[in-house]
Design a protein around this motif. Structure first.
Motif, PDB file in Angstrom:
ATOM      1  N   UNK A 228      44.062  27.255  46.534  1.00  0.00           N
ATOM      2  CA  UNK A 228      44.606  27.636  45.024  1.00  0.00           C
ATOM      3  C   UNK A 228      43.188  27.916  44.176  1.00  0.00           C
ATOM      4  N   UNK A 229      42.022  27.606  44.488  1.00  0.00           N
ATOM      5  CA  UNK A 229      41.112  27.721  43.633  1.00  0.00           C
ATOM      6  C   UNK A 229      40.591  29.082  43.415  1.00  0.00           C
ATOM      7  N   UNK A 230      40.881  30.209  44.234  1.00  0.00           N
ATOM      8  CA  UNK A 230      40.616  31.526  44.427  1.00  0.00           C
ATOM      9  C   UNK A 230      42.083  32.085  43.672  1.00  0.00           C
ATOM     10  N   UNK A 231      42.965  31.553  43.239  1.00  0.00           N
ATOM     11  CA  UNK A 231      44.063  32.242  42.353  1.00  0.00           C
ATOM     12  C   UNK A 231      44.048  31.693  40.957  1.00  0.00           C
ATOM     13  N   UNK A 232      45.010  32.256  40.009  1.00  0.00           N
ATOM     14  CA  UNK A 232      45.467  31.743  38.866  1.00  0.00           C
ATOM     15  C   UNK A 232      46.093  30.263  39.116  1.00  0.00           C
ATOM     16  N   UNK A 233      45.561  29.599  38.156  1.00  0.00           N
ATOM     17  CA  UNK A 233      46.233  27.853  38.293  1.00  0.00           C
ATOM     18  C   UNK A 233      47.606  28.065  37.631  1.00  0.00           C
TER      19      UNK A 233
ATOM     20  N   UNK B  84      42.188  34.959  40.635  1.00  0.00           N
ATOM     21  CA  UNK B  84      41.812  34.235  39.453  1.00  0.00           C
ATOM     22  C   UNK B  84      41.308  35.280  38.413  1.00  0.00           C
ATOM     23  N   UNK B  85      41.982  35.260  37.260  1.00  0.00           N
ATOM     24  CA  UNK B  85      41.597  36.022  36.124  1.00  0.00           C
ATOM     25  C   UNK B  85      42.340  37.319  36.062  1.00  0.00           C
ATOM     26  N   UNK B  86      43.310  37.780  37.036  1.00  0.00           N
ATOM     27  CA  UNK B  86      44.093  38.918  37.071  1.00  0.00           C
ATOM     28  C   UNK B  86      45.484  38.316  36.809  1.00  0.00           C
ATOM     29  N   UNK B  87      45.678  38.905  35.585  1.00  0.00           N
ATOM     30  CA  UNK B  87      47.319  38.061  35.138  1.00  0.00           C
ATOM     31  C   UNK B  87      48.421  39.286  34.967  1.00  0.00           C
ATOM     32  N   UNK B  88      48.314  40.398  35.381  1.00  0.00           N
ATOM     33  CA  UNK B  88      49.296  41.471  34.951  1.00  0.00           C
ATOM     34  C   UNK B  88      49.659  42.335  36.467  1.00  0.00           C
ATOM     35  N   UNK B  89      51.044  42.400  36.511  1.00  0.00           N
ATOM     36  CA  UNK B  89      51.321  43.299  37.418  1.00  0.00           C
ATOM     37  C   UNK B  89      51.359  44.740  37.368  1.00  0.00           C
ATOM     38  N   UNK B  90      50.589  45.465  38.330  1.00  0.00           N
ATOM     39  CA  UNK B  90      50.471  46.786  38.431  1.00  0.00           C
ATOM     40  C   UNK B  90      51.100  47.314  39.544  1.00  0.00           C
ATOM     41  N   UNK B  91      52.025  48.545  39.372  1.00  0.00           N
ATOM     42  CA  UNK B  91      52.566  49.278  40.285  1.00  0.00           C
ATOM     43  C   UNK B  91      51.575  49.664  41.446  1.00  0.00           C
ATOM     44  N   UNK B  92      52.065  49.512  42.582  1.00  0.00           N
ATOM     45  CA  UNK B  92      51.372  49.866  43.786  1.00  0.00           C
ATOM     46  C   UNK B  92      49.921  49.332  43.691  1.00  0.00           C
ATOM     47  N   UNK B  93      49.590  48.236  43.203  1.00  0.00           N
ATOM     48  CA  UNK B  93      48.449  47.609  43.240  1.00  0.00           C
ATOM     49  C   UNK B  93      48.521  46.683  44.596  1.00  0.00           C
ATOM     50  N   UNK B  94      47.290  46.795  45.335  1.00  0.00           N
ATOM     51  CA  UNK B  94      47.123  46.052  46.438  1.00  0.00           C
ATOM     52  C   UNK B  94      47.382  44.380  46.423  1.00  0.00           C
ATOM     53  N   UNK B  95      48.078  44.008  47.050  1.00  0.00           N
ATOM     54  CA  UNK B  95      48.132  42.392  47.107  1.00  0.00           C
ATOM     55  C   UNK B  95      46.911  41.711  47.474  1.00  0.00           C
ATOM     56  N   UNK B  96      46.725  40.679  46.599  1.00  0.00           N
ATOM     57  CA  UNK B  96      45.404  39.864  46.877  1.00  0.00           C
ATOM     58  C   UNK B  96      45.718  38.726  47.838  1.00  0.00           C
ATOM     59  N   UNK B  97      45.181  38.773  49.101  1.00  0.00           N
ATOM     60  CA  UNK B  97      45.505  37.801  50.137  1.00  0.00           C
ATOM     61  C   UNK B  97      44.317  37.126  50.708  1.00  0.00           C
ATOM     62  N   UNK B  98      43.203  37.402  50.184  1.00  0.00           N
ATOM     63  CA  UNK B  98      41.868  36.925  50.748  1.00  0.00           C
ATOM     64  C   UNK B  98      41.669  35.343  50.223  1.00  0.00           C
ATOM     65  N   UNK B  99      42.326  34.860  49.367  1.00  0.00           N
ATOM     66  CA  UNK B  99      41.946  33.707  48.987  1.00  0.00           C
ATOM     67  C   UNK B  99      42.220  32.624  50.011  1.00  0.00           C
ATOM     68  N   UNK B 100      41.122  31.566  50.029  1.00  0.00           N
ATOM     69  CA  UNK B 100      41.061  30.374  50.870  1.00  0.00           C
ATOM     70  C   UNK B 100      42.193  29.466  50.484  1.00  0.00           C
TER      71      UNK B 100
END
Length: 547
Positions: A416-421, A398-414
């Motif tokens: 949809x509230x932890x991600x962008x709507x 949530x709050x991170x809207x841009x793709x960045x090369x080789x950036x670590x994937x966010x997989x810790x959310x429980x």
């Protein structure tokens, strides 16, 4: 959306058909017989040609016509693998049975089918409550054939209220305008053109997440603005437009000028997602905001009903001008109506009510959370290849809207509230590195090769001003299971590797098939390769995005 079709001259086509190699191979009788030689009626398959563009003189056996039509329709794509569409392709057996049992009921015959009309009224009430109907206000609404009709009804009500207010003040009413983003579905621009409203179509950009830009809204409103179309779920990228932020801008504008500009929320897809998911829309979007006067949705999208039903709700009866409402005296009864259609199927209304009471709030929540979870998984898998990056961002923190090369994937959310709507949509494109390494590979080749595997995944440009970027888009519906996503990722990777191992001349072969005879003679549209010949260039107006 049905396309315009020209009349086909049968005599002109007969000559074309006779020049076809199949017809040169042997004589084909145009005579029709009632005798079916075999259960499959092989006589029709090999010797007798049924009329296509003129009604036949004689009738034909039902089994024969059924088989011939079935065989031709088998050439269509599989609805379950149509990953281009938001429209649902699955319903439970019990729902299908209810629809079939009520397939002959006409929603226009209120006096003849009172039980069905009671169900219609319950659906309106349930949806209004889901959208935050306020105490002290009397929400009112109706079923429609889909969101296109609903958008037109919502826009027309805004235009009439604007006209009535201006007329009461003795002001000019000849120059109404309405504001929308260039990412809007074509139905919104249709409203403006059909009902003579100037469409102020504002460009979208990467900075605005390819959705309506509130700053541009602020710069383009005036006393002639009848309202703002704000989209809860862009068909391009799945982003929700910032309803609350735009509402605040309009509040400030009213304080300064005294001009009240309403919002109509086009929640064609998001209207059945945001109320149920843990993330909501990420902001207020419904009747909790006084500025929001009407909302529409498609029951046949994430309402989980087969095609043919939409809904529109106004927050209060006062939002619907009285002279737009017709009092109908029909078949013994009197009813009030505000629609663009009259006769329409009632079975979809019954199916919508079935879903609402069968699934309940928790059932819908589980389905919508699951589709978002599957969409996040698909997004991560595509980006992990290094070949693709996602324009959609529901898989990012949530709050991170841009793709960045080789950036670590966010997989810790429980959940949809932890991600962008947003909608469960995966819009993706080649990475810059892939384009540099394989400049001869076009995304459309990936789309075409996947079509050979029966997947329908469109490739098309982003809205005007951003059309240099092409995206492929997958709508993750309820019917796209985790197992199917696993297979889909494997097939996308396989197709991409095939193209990477092909030279430039091989890739030219991966082109879509030519149009049918009917398409060549009757369609008023153009193939993609001839889009430069269109009377209206791509950088103007709204693209027709798949929905």
């Amino acid at each position: 959306m049905a396309s315009l079709a020209r009349h086909v001259d049968p005599d002109e086509l007969v000559k074309t058909f006779r020049d076809h190699p199949m017809h040169k191979a042997g004589h084909h009788s145009r005579q029709v017989s009632h005798n079916a030689v075999t259960p499959y009626a092989s006589r029709y398959a090999s010797a007798t040609e049924l009329s296509k563009f003129r009604i036949p003189h004689d009738s034909a056996p039902a089994s024969t016509v059924h088989q011939l039509l079935k065989d031709e329709l088998d050439l269509d794509g599989k609805p379950s693998l149509n990953l281009a569409s938001f429209v649902g392709t699955y319903m439970e057996h019990e729902a299908e049975q209810l629809m079939f049992e009520n397939i002959s009921k006409n929603l226009a015959d209120a006096d003849e089918y009172p039980a069905m009309m009671d169900i219609h009224a319950r659906c309106v009430s349930i949806i209004a409550n889901l959208w935050g109907a306020q105490n002290g206000e009397k929400a009112i609404g109706s079923a429609t054939t889909g969101s296109s009709e609903a958008v037109h009804l919502g826009g027309l009500a805004m235009k009439r209220r604007w006209q009535e207010k201006r007329q009461a003040e003795g002001k000019d009413t000849s120059k109404p305008n309405i504001i929308m983003g260039s990412n809007a579905q074509v139905a919104l621009e249709k409203f403006a053109r059909y009902f003579e409203v100037d469409a102020r179509i504002l460009p979208v950009s990467e900075k605005s997440s390819y959705r309506l830009d509130p700053e541009l809204v602020k710069q383009n409103i005036d006393e002639n603005t009848i309202g703002i179309f704000v989209i809860l779920g862009s068909t391009y990228t799945g982003h929700y437009e910032p309803v609350e932020e735009i509402s605040n801008i309009l509040d400030e504008y009213e304080k300064k000028t005294g001009i009240d500009i309403p919002i109509h929320v086009d929640a064609a897809s998001g209207g059945f997602i945001a109320p149920f998911t843990h993330s909501g829309a990420g902001f207020k979007w419904n009747f909790e905001l006084p500025r929001v006067r009407s909302i529409n949705t498609s029951g046949h999208k994430f309402g989980l009903v087969y095609a043919g039903v939409g809904w529109i709700i106004w927050r209060d009866e006062s939002m619907l001008p009285k002279h737009l409402i017709f009092e109908l005296h029909y078949l013994g009864g009197t009813e009030e109506s505000y629609t663009l259609n009259f006769s329409r199927p009632g079975a979809q209304i019954i199916a919508q009510y079935y879903n609402l009471i069968h699934l309940g709030f928790t059932g819908y929540r589980n389905i919508m959370e699951n589709t978002l979870s599957n969409a996040r998984l698909l997004s991560r898998a595509l980006e992990s290849t290094g070949w693709y990056r996602c324009i959609s961002d529901i898989h990012r923190k949530k709050g991170d809207h841009r793709y960045e090369k080789e950036k670590q994937q966010y997989e810790e959310g429980g959940n949809s509230a932890d991600y962008n709507a947003g909608l469960p949509v995966v819009s993706f494109t080649f990475t810059d590195d892939f384009k540099k390494t394989y400049p001869h590979i076009k995304q459309v080749a990936v789309s075409n090769l996947l079509r050979a595997k029966q997947y329908i995944i469109p490739n098309y440009p982003l809205p005007p001003k951003e059309e240099k970027t092409e995206i492929m888009r997958i709508v993750v519906r309820e019917s796209l299971s985790l197992d199917m996503i696993d297979r889909l990722v494997s097939d996308i990777c396989s197709v991409t590797e095939t193209l990477m191992q092909s030279d430039q001349f091989d890739i030219v072969a991966w082109q879509p098939a030519g149009p049918s005879t009917e398409k060549q003679h009757s369609s008023m549209g153009l193939e993609g390769k001839h889009k430069h010949k269109a009377w209206r260039p791509m950088h103007e107006g709204i693209h027709r995005s798949v929905c």
